[in-house]
Design a protein around this motif. Structure first.
Motif, PDB file in Angstrom:
ATOM      1  N   VAL A  14       0.853  -1.185   0.000  1.00 51.27           N
ATOM      2  CA  VAL A  14       0.000   0.000   0.000  1.00 51.27           C
ATOM      3  C   VAL A  14       0.887   1.233   0.000  1.00 51.27           C
ATOM      4  N   ARG A  15       0.603   2.129  -0.920  1.00 52.25           N
ATOM      5  CA  ARG A  15       1.286   3.426  -0.985  1.00 52.25           C
ATOM      6  C   ARG A  15       0.204   4.485  -1.113  1.00 52.25           C
ATOM      7  N   PHE A  16       0.438   5.630  -0.492  1.00 53.04           N
ATOM      8  CA  PHE A  16      -0.583   6.674  -0.528  1.00 53.04           C
ATOM      9  C   PHE A  16       0.061   8.043  -0.465  1.00 53.04           C
ATOM     10  N   LYS A  17      -0.746   9.034  -0.851  1.00 52.11           N
ATOM     11  CA  LYS A  17      -0.316  10.422  -0.712  1.00 52.11           C
ATOM     12  C   LYS A  17      -1.543  11.262  -0.430  1.00 52.11           C
ATOM     13  N   LEU A  18      -1.306  12.423   0.202  1.00 52.18           N
ATOM     14  CA  LEU A  18      -2.368  13.355   0.531  1.00 52.18           C
ATOM     15  C   LEU A  18      -1.761  14.704   0.848  1.00 52.18           C
ATOM     16  N   GLN A  19      -2.592  15.727   0.871  1.00 50.26           N
ATOM     17  CA  GLN A  19      -2.175  17.076   1.211  1.00 50.26           C
ATOM     18  C   GLN A  19      -2.446  17.321   2.693  1.00 50.26           C
ATOM     19  N   SER A  20      -1.491  17.990   3.356  1.00 46.98           N
ATOM     20  CA  SER A  20      -1.623  18.265   4.780  1.00 46.98           C
ATOM     21  C   SER A  20      -1.298  19.719   5.081  1.00 46.98           C
ATOM     22  N   SER A  21      -2.141  20.328   5.892  1.00 48.89           N
ATOM     23  CA  SER A  21      -1.861  21.667   6.425  1.00 48.89           C
ATOM     24  C   SER A  21      -1.268  21.557   7.830  1.00 48.89           C
TER      25      SER A  21
END
Length: 162
Positions: A14-21
């Motif tokens: 499993v690989r993932f990405k997302l935007q974080s503030s």
């Protein structure tokens, strides 16, 4: 522009990405759930924007809804969903319908370099057994929850990424 976080499980299924503030790993949770599913030292959750989550290997992601008050008449399941790799059991992120716009990746699954906090926040120490040691360095310790949310802490400490 929020910071892009890239993460993966231990086996790479499993690989993932997302935007974080809110990408600073400052808050260590020592509750029994975080210790048992995340390891003896607890878990560090970051904040992310749920709509930006992209996942490769979704077929290997399983969900655990933690049990509260286990083995008592008040036993119930948490609304939060702890997502983990079904192949290697790495904890990946937490999502809760209470805050549908947010997702909380576990810092332990993030491969992107993260800025260390100046002061660590250790929470739910009322659940911590004696043998569990708090991290070294400067820290604020709470028996329950601190008053600031992850977003509020980032804003107050100049770490929020618009």
């Amino acid at each position: 522009m929020p910071m892009e976080l890239k993460g993966s499980c231990h086996c790479g299924a499993v690989r993932f990405k997302l935007q974080s503030s809110t990408p600073v790993p400052y808050q260590l949770c020592l509750c029994s759930i975080c210790r048992k599913v995340g390891g003896v030292g607890g878990s560090i959750n970051l904040g992310g924007h749920a709509k930006t989550l992209e996942v490769e290997g979704k077929e290997h992601v399983s969900v655990y809804n933690a049990v509260f008050d286990r083995d008592t008449p008040k036993e119930r399941r948490a609304s939060s969903q702890r997502n983990f790799c079904s192949k290697c059991s790495s904890m990946l992120w937490l999502w809760d319908e209470t805050w549908p716009d947010l997702i909380h990746p576990f810092a332990s699954a993030i491969d992107t370099e993260l800025k260390p906090p100046k002061v660590m926040t250790c929470l739910l120490t009322n659940s911590k057994p004696e043998y569990v040691r708090l991290p070294e360095g400067e820290k604020k310790v709470y028996k329950k929850y601190p008053s600031l949310s992850i977003e509020e802490w980032h804003k107050e400490n100049g770490e929020f990424v618009e």
